[in-house]
Design a protein around this motif. Structure first.
Motif, PDB file in Angstrom:
ATOM      1  N   LEU B  33       9.868   5.549   3.457  1.00  0.00           N
ATOM      2  CA  LEU B  33      10.896   4.502   3.477  1.00  0.00           C
ATOM      3  C   LEU B  33      10.331   3.184   2.956  1.00  0.00           C
ATOM      4  O   LEU B  33      10.981   2.480   2.183  1.00  0.00           O
ATOM      5  CB  LEU B  33      11.430   4.325   4.897  1.00  0.00           C
ATOM      6  N   VAL B  34       9.134   2.853   3.383  1.00  0.00           N
ATOM      7  CA  VAL B  34       8.526   1.612   2.918  1.00  0.00           C
ATOM      8  C   VAL B  34       8.277   1.676   1.417  1.00  0.00           C
ATOM      9  O   VAL B  34       8.453   0.685   0.707  1.00  0.00           O
ATOM     10  CB  VAL B  34       7.216   1.355   3.683  1.00  0.00           C
ATOM     11  N   ALA B  35       7.894   2.829   0.941  1.00  0.00           N
ATOM     12  CA  ALA B  35       7.609   2.967  -0.488  1.00  0.00           C
ATOM     13  C   ALA B  35       8.885   2.903  -1.316  1.00  0.00           C
ATOM     14  O   ALA B  35       8.902   2.323  -2.399  1.00  0.00           O
ATOM     15  CB  ALA B  35       6.873   4.286  -0.746  1.00  0.00           C
ATOM     16  N   LEU B 100     -11.836   0.571  -2.794  1.00  0.00           N
ATOM     17  CA  LEU B 100     -10.834  -0.317  -2.203  1.00  0.00           C
ATOM     18  C   LEU B 100      -9.771  -0.700  -3.232  1.00  0.00           C
ATOM     19  O   LEU B 100      -8.579  -0.769  -2.919  1.00  0.00           O
ATOM     20  CB  LEU B 100     -11.522  -1.561  -1.648  1.00  0.00           C
ATOM     21  N   ALA B 101     -10.216  -0.938  -4.464  1.00  0.00           N
ATOM     22  CA  ALA B 101      -9.262  -1.288  -5.516  1.00  0.00           C
ATOM     23  C   ALA B 101      -8.293  -0.140  -5.771  1.00  0.00           C
ATOM     24  O   ALA B 101      -7.087  -0.340  -5.936  1.00  0.00           O
ATOM     25  CB  ALA B 101     -10.017  -1.638  -6.798  1.00  0.00           C
ATOM     26  N   LYS B 102      -8.837   1.054  -5.786  1.00  0.00           N
ATOM     27  CA  LYS B 102      -7.977   2.208  -6.000  1.00  0.00           C
ATOM     28  C   LYS B 102      -6.979   2.341  -4.863  1.00  0.00           C
ATOM     29  O   LYS B 102      -5.804   2.673  -5.064  1.00  0.00           O
ATOM     30  CB  LYS B 102      -8.846   3.475  -6.097  1.00  0.00           C
ATOM     31  N   ASP B 103      -7.449   2.058  -3.668  1.00  0.00           N
ATOM     32  CA  ASP B 103      -6.589   2.147  -2.491  1.00  0.00           C
ATOM     33  C   ASP B 103      -5.458   1.120  -2.569  1.00  0.00           C
ATOM     34  O   ASP B 103      -4.275   1.452  -2.475  1.00  0.00           O
ATOM     35  CB  ASP B 103      -7.443   1.902  -1.249  1.00  0.00           C
ATOM     36  N   LEU B 104      -5.844  -0.130  -2.752  1.00  0.00           N
ATOM     37  CA  LEU B 104      -4.853  -1.205  -2.750  1.00  0.00           C
ATOM     38  C   LEU B 104      -3.992  -1.186  -4.014  1.00  0.00           C
ATOM     39  O   LEU B 104      -2.929  -1.799  -4.036  1.00  0.00           O
ATOM     40  CB  LEU B 104      -5.551  -2.559  -2.626  1.00  0.00           C
ATOM     41  N   GLY B 105      -4.458  -0.527  -5.024  1.00  0.00           N
ATOM     42  CA  GLY B 105      -3.685  -0.468  -6.260  1.00  0.00           C
ATOM     43  C   GLY B 105      -2.483   0.447  -6.170  1.00  0.00           C
ATOM     44  O   GLY B 105      -1.562   0.341  -6.986  1.00  0.00           O
ATOM     45  N   ASP B 106      -2.490   1.309  -5.199  1.00  0.00           N
ATOM     46  CA  ASP B 106      -1.357   2.211  -5.033  1.00  0.00           C
ATOM     47  C   ASP B 106      -0.144   1.431  -4.537  1.00  0.00           C
ATOM     48  O   ASP B 106      -0.197   0.774  -3.501  1.00  0.00           O
ATOM     49  CB  ASP B 106      -1.729   3.302  -4.022  1.00  0.00           C
ATOM     50  N   PRO B 107       0.965   1.488  -5.252  1.00  0.00           N
ATOM     51  CA  PRO B 107       2.151   0.713  -4.862  1.00  0.00           C
ATOM     52  C   PRO B 107       2.658   1.053  -3.461  1.00  0.00           C
ATOM     53  O   PRO B 107       3.111   0.167  -2.735  1.00  0.00           O
ATOM     54  CB  PRO B 107       3.184   1.079  -5.927  1.00  0.00           C
ATOM     55  N   THR B 109       0.898   2.071  -0.904  1.00  0.00           N
ATOM     56  CA  THR B 109       0.007   1.436   0.064  1.00  0.00           C
ATOM     57  C   THR B 109       0.280  -0.050   0.153  1.00  0.00           C
ATOM     58  O   THR B 109       0.334  -0.636   1.234  1.00  0.00           O
ATOM     59  CB  THR B 109      -1.452   1.679  -0.329  1.00  0.00           C
ATOM     60  N   LEU B 110       0.471  -0.644  -1.003  1.00  0.00           N
ATOM     61  CA  LEU B 110       0.764  -2.076  -1.031  1.00  0.00           C
ATOM     62  C   LEU B 110       2.038  -2.402  -0.265  1.00  0.00           C
ATOM     63  O   LEU B 110       2.093  -3.370   0.505  1.00  0.00           O
ATOM     64  CB  LEU B 110       0.886  -2.545  -2.480  1.00  0.00           C
ATOM     65  N   ALA B 111       3.048  -1.580  -0.462  1.00  0.00           N
ATOM     66  CA  ALA B 111       4.309  -1.804   0.249  1.00  0.00           C
ATOM     67  C   ALA B 111       4.096  -1.693   1.757  1.00  0.00           C
ATOM     68  O   ALA B 111       4.673  -2.461   2.534  1.00  0.00           O
ATOM     69  CB  ALA B 111       5.361  -0.801  -0.214  1.00  0.00           C
ATOM     70  N   LEU B 112       3.264  -0.752   2.154  1.00  0.00           N
ATOM     71  CA  LEU B 112       2.983  -0.606   3.585  1.00  0.00           C
ATOM     72  C   LEU B 112       2.279  -1.845   4.121  1.00  0.00           C
ATOM     73  O   LEU B 112       2.590  -2.338   5.211  1.00  0.00           O
ATOM     74  CB  LEU B 112       2.124   0.640   3.819  1.00  0.00           C
ATOM     75  N   VAL B 113       1.345  -2.354   3.366  1.00  0.00           N
ATOM     76  CA  VAL B 113       0.623  -3.563   3.798  1.00  0.00           C
ATOM     77  C   VAL B 113       1.599  -4.716   3.977  1.00  0.00           C
ATOM     78  O   VAL B 113       1.600  -5.399   5.007  1.00  0.00           O
ATOM     79  CB  VAL B 113      -0.469  -3.930   2.782  1.00  0.00           C
ATOM     80  N   ARG B 114       2.437  -4.928   2.989  1.00  0.00           N
ATOM     81  CA  ARG B 114       3.367  -6.057   3.066  1.00  0.00           C
ATOM     82  C   ARG B 114       4.317  -5.913   4.239  1.00  0.00           C
ATOM     83  O   ARG B 114       4.558  -6.858   4.992  1.00  0.00           O
ATOM     84  CB  ARG B 114       4.157  -6.167   1.764  1.00  0.00           C
ATOM     85  N   THR B 171      -0.236 -11.130  -6.136  1.00  0.00           N
ATOM     86  CA  THR B 171       0.012 -11.188  -7.570  1.00  0.00           C
ATOM     87  C   THR B 171       0.445  -9.831  -8.076  1.00  0.00           C
ATOM     88  O   THR B 171       0.423  -8.834  -7.353  1.00  0.00           O
ATOM     89  CB  THR B 171      -1.236 -11.644  -8.339  1.00  0.00           C
ATOM     90  N   ASP B 172       0.829  -9.789  -9.330  1.00  0.00           N
ATOM     91  CA  ASP B 172       1.173  -8.496  -9.921  1.00  0.00           C
ATOM     92  C   ASP B 172       0.153  -8.084 -10.986  1.00  0.00           C
ATOM     93  O   ASP B 172       0.413  -7.193 -11.790  1.00  0.00           O
ATOM     94  CB  ASP B 172       2.582  -8.548 -10.513  1.00  0.00           C
ATOM     95  N   GLU B 173      -0.992  -8.760 -10.981  1.00  0.00           N
ATOM     96  CA  GLU B 173      -2.043  -8.368 -11.919  1.00  0.00           C
ATOM     97  C   GLU B 173      -2.715  -7.094 -11.429  1.00  0.00           C
ATOM     98  O   GLU B 173      -2.843  -6.875 -10.225  1.00  0.00           O
ATOM     99  CB  GLU B 173      -3.084  -9.489 -12.038  1.00  0.00           C
ATOM    100  N   PRO B 174      -3.151  -6.263 -12.344  1.00  0.00           N
ATOM    101  CA  PRO B 174      -3.761  -4.995 -11.938  1.00  0.00           C
ATOM    102  C   PRO B 174      -5.189  -5.199 -11.424  1.00  0.00           C
ATOM    103  O   PRO B 174      -5.858  -6.166 -11.795  1.00  0.00           O
ATOM    104  CB  PRO B 174      -3.760  -4.174 -13.227  1.00  0.00           C
TER     105      PRO B 174
END
Lengths: 190, 190
Positions: B33-35, B100-107, B109-114, B171-174
DNA sequence: CCAGTATCGCACTGATCGCTGCCTTTTTGG
DNA sequence: CCAAAAAGGCAGCGATCAGTGCGATACTGG
């Protein structure tokens, strides 16, 4: 009720009419509710009630809580920091970082950031970012005009903005002035 | 319904009983749902429906959406990164930062964090932090055992963890590998 | 001063939410 | 194997939410 009817003396064509007053009241209500962090669910009706306006108005002007939060965050972080001009790059960065630390150190501001990230999506994140990038670039550009060779905006963001935001949002450690100055020192090579 | 009745062969006292299955289903539903980020409001009834369980169960086990998100984030970031051991501090940090970058780069995962930051409060922030601090300290401690003089955990957090989190969340930078390696280089003094 | 328009207040409605007893089913422990 | 305890399913409650016509009020330019 039927209080003293209309008669509000100077409500006329000056800026600051009803529309602007409603906007301010709603913004204030959102910040208060977000700061309270009590069981208030931060919904449109709750915001509207606290702002003294009707939920219809909020629905029509903002639509969703996410857009409302993004708008509030945009206002909150727009013009919150004046780019300093102390005569030296180190001075500018230290004062700028100090201002940002003071800003993010406020629990109410922090709560607004977190809430906006949560339901504001990418737009909310951009609102919380504010004008940091342009501000950093202005500081660095000024140093370049002085003949100096400042770090890149990317390096400066990574060394200053990022730690400030990370520590504020993700940890409970304080944003102390010493630590903030240390960030600048490390960026400029001790 | 009345499928093949009970008879489920090994549903007994082993771990992985009904309780654990419900937990996994609810966690998966939350992440989906978050994703999705669609108009789904991420409420308890919606989560429960998607998980195939009853809302009552979710209310009783987690209580609020905030606690549920914090729990999901804790699981998600627990053991997500194994502290590397490449033989050198630079190698360890580069591999760790890359993970960590690979982890946080996943959209997703990012949505879950936010989302977790938004409604999880301080507890949610701690959940998103995960075990970063201990992991960093483990890497630095290993270098110290090698006889090296690594930077402090604070410096490492500011120079690595913070930029990764900031860039991902705000940000939205990769989070490119080159940039990630550059963080390590700058921390270790080029 | 006065029309035209944008904005807001008001009274609703259907849907959903958060939550609670009550009972069935599973898991635990002797 | 069987009772005790824990966890889940079920039906339903009051309260709130999101959203919508409609009329009233405040701003706009002439």
């Amino acid at each position: 009720m039927s209080t003293s009817a209309s008669s509000s003396p100077q409500a006329g064509s000056r800026p600051g009419g009803r529309s602007a007053r409603v906007r301010a009241a709603v913004h204030r209500a959102v910040q208060e509710l977000v700061a309270d962090e009590t069981s208030e669910p931060l919904t449109i009706p709750v915001v509207a009630a606290r702002a003294g306006v009707h939920a219809t108005t909020v629905y029509r002007r903002w639509g969703t809580v996410g857009e409302l939060l993004a708008d509030v965050a945009t206002s909150r972080f727009s013009g919150d920091i004046v780019v300093p001009d102390t005569g030296s790059l180190r001075g500018d960065l230290e004062r700028y970082a100090s201002s940002l630390a003071k800003d993010l150190g406020d629990p109410d501001t922090l709560a607004l950031v977190r809430a906006t990230l949560g339901s504001g999506g990418e737009q909310g994140a951009a609102a919380c970012r504010g004008e940091r990038r342009q501000q950093i670039e202005a500081i660095l550009e000024r140093e370049r005009c002085r003949g100096g060779e400042p770090p890149t905006p990317e390096q400066t963001t990574d060394a200053l903005i990022a730690p400030l935001y990370y520590r504020a949002v993700f940890t409970d450690e304080p944003l102390s002035p010493e630590w903030t100055r240390g960030l600048v020192s490390h960026l400029l090579g001790d």
